[in-house]
Each structure stands twice: as structure tokens, then as C-alpha cells.
Design a protein around this motif. Structure first.
Motif, PDB file in Angstrom:
ATOM      1  N   THR A   1       2.407   3.592  -9.045  1.00  0.00           N
ATOM      2  CA  THR A   1       1.744   2.363  -8.039  1.00  0.00           C
ATOM      3  C   THR A   1       3.174   1.512  -7.896  1.00  0.00           C
ATOM      4  OG1 THR A   1      -0.378   2.482  -8.915  1.00  0.00           O
ATOM      5  CG2 THR A   1       0.367   0.617  -7.672  1.00  0.00           C
TER       6      THR A   1
ATOM      7  N   GLY B   1      -3.046   4.242  -6.267  1.00  0.00           N
ATOM      8  CA  GLY B   1      -3.430   3.626  -5.795  1.00  0.00           C
ATOM      9  C   GLY B   1      -3.611   2.649  -7.375  1.00  0.00           C
ATOM     10  N   CYS B   2      -4.093   1.251  -7.304  1.00  0.00           N
ATOM     11  CA  CYS B   2      -3.426   0.208  -9.004  1.00  0.00           C
ATOM     12  C   CYS B   2      -5.148   0.465  -9.933  1.00  0.00           C
ATOM     13  CB  CYS B   2      -2.775  -0.886  -9.157  1.00  0.00           C
ATOM     14  SG  CYS B   2      -3.592  -1.970 -10.516  1.00  0.00           S
TER      15      CYS B   2
ATOM     16  N   THR C   1      -4.617  10.007   0.360  1.00  0.00           N
ATOM     17  CA  THR C   1      -6.299   8.973  -0.122  1.00  0.00           C
ATOM     18  C   THR C   1      -7.723  10.085   0.508  1.00  0.00           C
ATOM     19  OG1 THR C   1      -5.442   8.128   2.614  1.00  0.00           O
ATOM     20  CG2 THR C   1      -5.381   6.270   0.581  1.00  0.00           C
TER      21      THR C   1
ATOM     22  N   CYS D   1     -10.780   3.957   1.035  1.00  0.00           N
ATOM     23  CA  CYS D   1      -9.908   2.812   0.363  1.00  0.00           C
ATOM     24  C   CYS D   1     -10.468   1.002   1.399  1.00  0.00           C
ATOM     25  CB  CYS D   1      -8.894   2.836   0.287  1.00  0.00           C
ATOM     26  SG  CYS D   1      -8.045   1.489  -0.958  1.00  0.00           S
TER      27      CYS D   1
ATOM     28  N   VAL E   1     -10.533   3.703  -7.638  1.00  0.00           N
ATOM     29  CA  VAL E   1      -9.391   3.913  -7.360  1.00  0.00           C
ATOM     30  C   VAL E   1      -9.097   5.135  -7.269  1.00  0.00           C
ATOM     31  CG1 VAL E   1      -7.065   3.052  -7.498  1.00  0.00           C
ATOM     32  CG2 VAL E   1      -8.768   1.909  -7.052  1.00  0.00           C
TER      33      VAL E   1
ATOM     34  N   ARG F   1       2.722  -1.269  -4.997  1.00  0.00           N
ATOM     35  CA  ARG F   1       2.330  -0.668  -3.676  1.00  0.00           C
ATOM     36  C   ARG F   1       0.903  -0.753  -3.999  1.00  0.00           C
ATOM     37  NH1 ARG F   1       7.157  -2.087  -0.880  1.00  0.00           N
ATOM     38  NH2 ARG F   1       8.699  -0.408  -0.806  1.00  0.00           N
ATOM     39  N   CYS F   2      -0.033  -2.003  -3.712  1.00  0.00           N
ATOM     40  CA  CYS F   2      -1.052  -1.963  -3.584  1.00  0.00           C
ATOM     41  C   CYS F   2      -2.052  -2.660  -4.036  1.00  0.00           C
ATOM     42  CB  CYS F   2      -1.700  -0.910  -4.809  1.00  0.00           C
ATOM     43  SG  CYS F   2      -4.166  -0.257  -5.093  1.00  0.00           S
TER      44      CYS F   2
ATOM     45  N   SER G   1      -5.320  -3.658  -3.663  1.00  0.00           N
ATOM     46  CA  SER G   1      -7.103  -3.224  -4.255  1.00  0.00           C
ATOM     47  C   SER G   1      -7.369  -3.556  -5.541  1.00  0.00           C
ATOM     48  CB  SER G   1      -7.194  -1.933  -4.525  1.00  0.00           C
ATOM     49  OG  SER G   1      -8.602  -1.360  -4.793  1.00  0.00           O
TER      50      SER G   1
ATOM     51  N   CYS H   1      -7.845   7.102  -3.957  1.00  0.00           N
ATOM     52  CA  CYS H   1      -6.241   7.319  -3.797  1.00  0.00           C
ATOM     53  C   CYS H   1      -5.848   7.262  -4.952  1.00  0.00           C
ATOM     54  CB  CYS H   1      -5.662   5.707  -3.164  1.00  0.00           C
ATOM     55  SG  CYS H   1      -4.008   5.603  -2.931  1.00  0.00           S
TER      56      CYS H   1
ATOM     57  N   SER I   1      -6.563  -0.525   2.271  1.00  0.00           N
ATOM     58  CA  SER I   1      -5.701   0.773   2.215  1.00  0.00           C
ATOM     59  C   SER I   1      -5.233   0.081   3.445  1.00  0.00           C
ATOM     60  CB  SER I   1      -5.811   1.869   2.743  1.00  0.00           C
ATOM     61  OG  SER I   1      -7.037   2.191   3.355  1.00  0.00           O
TER      62      SER I   1
ATOM     63  N   CYS J   1       1.015  -1.312   0.249  1.00  0.00           N
ATOM     64  CA  CYS J   1       0.418  -0.134   0.045  1.00  0.00           C
ATOM     65  C   CYS J   1       0.958   1.011  -0.440  1.00  0.00           C
ATOM     66  CB  CYS J   1      -1.425  -0.325   1.461  1.00  0.00           C
ATOM     67  SG  CYS J   1      -2.210   1.098   1.484  1.00  0.00           S
TER      68      CYS J   1
END
Length: 330
Positions: free
Chosen positions: A260, A216-217, A113, A138, A209, A199-200, A202, A213, A141, A106
Motif C-alpha cells: 500500500t 489496500g491498507c 480491485t 471498495c 479490504v 496509496r489508500c 479505506s 483490493c 476507491s 488509492c
């Protein structure tokens, strides 16, 4: 003294003496001798008793090693040094292992966020997760209360001002306690040699997303398409990396539109083979995209159009015949 009491005391004392003698005889003649190597192996271990090896503690692991039920390198906390010491005790080959460390899935901290409201309650990740999911919109997260920091027995985790855990790779032993503690499953164990991380975590659609965020991906799959070794695949709107396949070329991080993917290595601009090449073919064998050509005992060449700048040929060469030019050197 009443004779009845006296006889009772004498008889009970006699029975106790008889039983004690019997136990002493049994302990001496029926005892199970412990292999002295168990104590030596246990002394060589760090003594963390963290259970990361899969056993109840260091003593149980030591017994398993001596009994041939566990490998000499089975202690992730001790690493190669402890594995080598245990191998010497057991008369075995330690081999080498890639250290594993905790990695955060994350990148959405306080700044990145969208907030869903104000959380008022017990300030732990488990409590916030069980009540209303904390303050972040999210639901995948990091909650940011630091349960992982509290449970880490090696002080390898520290919460940043942005509300995300920072992992000290030098202190992290890969015991996995933080992974088990996290209610959102945003921590995992990954090889230390891995320099590329998504780093995600979700699984929301890209539209959702983007609203929750900044980093985020969004499931665009550009990273999977650009990866030259098929180390990334899309799983339920989320890019997932296979560390065993990844060659740390950084192509995915360059292509990711939301940032991400984090690449922790150095960006390579060009790789060339110089006149020191003896034609051993080690570089060609190491190349994951077959871009190195040449005959045995003759100078090899790199096809620059096919080269992905991963540097594996440089690592494989043992005669300094490969030159690497980094982008940050220009």
C-alpha cells in the motif's frame, strides 16, 4: 416642433450635461489612487486565476500582497520564481517554499480491485458516486472516470490504462482543483519533497479490504510501529502519514505487507562519515534519531545500529564528509 417637446429636450439635455459634468468632477477629485505595485505584482503572476492562493483571482491576490494581507510567496502556481519576482517588487524577502502537488490516495485500479457489478450511466465520477458507487466493491476507491483529468487546467493529470490518474509533477501547480472535484476524496495536496505515500483511503477492516483490493491498507499498523520518527499513525483502520515528520527513510514501505505504501526515493544501504569531517556538528543536528556522535572540530561517527538510512546528514553536510551507499549500486 411642439414647444413642449422642444422644452423637454432642452431641459433633459441640460440635466444630462450637468450630471456628466458632476461625474467628471467627482471622478477627478474623489478618485482613489491605486498603488502602482498592484499592477506590477499582477504582471508577475502566472495569470491562472485558479484561486489556489485563497483569493478570487490574480488581481485580488496582487492587491492583498500590496496591502500586506498576503505573503509574497502565496501563489502556489508560480512557486519560488514568482515569489522572488514579487519580493523584488515589494522589497521583501521571498524565502523558500516546498512546492505542493496532487497525490493519489488509492492504488486499487482495474486490475487490483474486486468488481461489484457493471455500471451503466453517465461516465463521470460524480454521477457514478451518486448512483451506486461505480463498479468497484471498495467504496473508498478511485472511480476511474477522470473528472480530475477534465478539471485540471494545466493538463497535469492523465488516466492510465488501469483506471487511475497519473500526475505529472512537472506540470502540477498544486492549485487543488482536482482535490475539490473528486467525490471520493482520494486526492490530496502533499509536498513535492515527500517521497513516501500511502496509496489508500479505506477505513474498512482488514478482512473487508482483503476481499475488495489487493493493495489496500489492512490496518495492521506495522508501518506505524516501524517508523523511527512517529510519522505514521492509525486512524480508523487506516495508516496516515504526517509529511512534516516523515524523513523518507522508506522503512514503512519495506514493512508494508500489501504494498500500500509507495516509496519514490532511492533505498540507502549505508551512511558513513569520512576523513573530510571538520566536526561542525551539522550532521548530528540534522539526524532525527541522534545516531551521530563526536566532539566539536573532531571527526564524527555514525552508530550503524541506530542509523535509519534517511540521508539527512548527507544533505546537511557542506564539506562532502558524508558518504551514501545505495542498494541499487550493488
Amino acid at each position: 416642433m411642439n414647444p413642449t417637446y422642444l422644452y423637454s429636450l432642452i431641459s433633459m439635455g441640460g440635466i444630462a450635461a450637468f450630471l456628466a459634468a458632476g461625474l467628471g468632477f467627482a471622478s477627478e477629485h474623489f478618485k482613489v489612487e491605486q498603488d502602482p505595485r498592484v499592477g506590477k505584482v499582477e504582471d508577475a503572476l502566472p495569470g491562472a486565476n485558479c484561486g489556489a492562493c485563497g483569493y478570487a483571482g490574480c488581481e485580488a491576490f496582487a492587491e492583498a500582497v500590496v496591502n500586506g494581507e498576503a505573503p509574497v510567496g502565496g501563489c502556489p502556481v508560480g512557486g519560488d520564481k514568482v515569489a522572488s519576482d514579487i519580493a523584488d517588487i515589494m522589497g521583501a524577502d521571498a524565502g523558500s517554499s516546498d512546492k505542493v502537488v496532487a497525490e493519489l490516495l488509492c492504488g486499487g485500479g482495474i486490475k487490483e480491485t474486486t468488481k461489484s457489478g457493471k455500471y451503466q450511466g453517465i461516465e463521470t465520477c460524480k454521477a457514478a458516486h451518486s448512483v451506486n458507487g461505480g463498479e468497484k466493491e471498495c467504496q473508498y476507491s478511485c472511480l476511474g472516470f477522470g473528472d480530475c483529468e477534465v478539471v485540471c487546467p494545466f493538463d497535469a493529470i492523465e488516466m492510465s490504462e488501469n483506471g487511475l490518474p497519473q500526475i505529472n509533477y512537472d506540470k502540477c501547480t498544486g492549485c487543488g482543483k482536482c482535490v475539490e472535484e473528486c467525490p471520493r476524496n482520494v486526492l490530496m495536496l502533499a509536498p513535492l519533497s515527500g517521497q513516501t505515500h500511502i496509496r489508500c483511503s479505506s477505513h474498512n477492516t482488514g478482512k473487508i479490504v482483503r476481499k475488495t483490493c489487493e493493495v489496500g491498507c489492512i490496518g495492521c499498523s506495522l508501518c506505524a510501529k516501524v517508523c523511527p520518527v512517529d510519522a505514521i499513525e492509525m486512524k480508523d483502520n487506516l495508516a496516515v502519514i504526517d509529511y512534516e515528520k516523515c524523513v523518507n527513510c522508506g522503512k514503512c514501505a519495506e514493512k508494508c505487507p500489501t504494498g500500500t505504501i509507495e516509496f519514490q526515493g532511492r533505498w540507502i544501504e549505508k551512511v558513513e562519515i569520512n576523513d573530510k569531517c571538520v566536526g561542525c556538528t551539522l550532521c548530528a543536528k540534522a539526524c532525527p534519531v541522534d545516531c551521530i556522535d563526536g566532539e566539536v572540530k573532531k571527526l564524527h561517527e555514525i552508530d550503524q545500529e541506530r542509523c535509519i538510512q534517511c540521508g539527512l546528514c548527507y544533505e546537511a553536510c557542506n564539506v562532502d564528509a558524508v558518504d551514501i551507499f545505495y542498494k541499487d549500486e550493488n
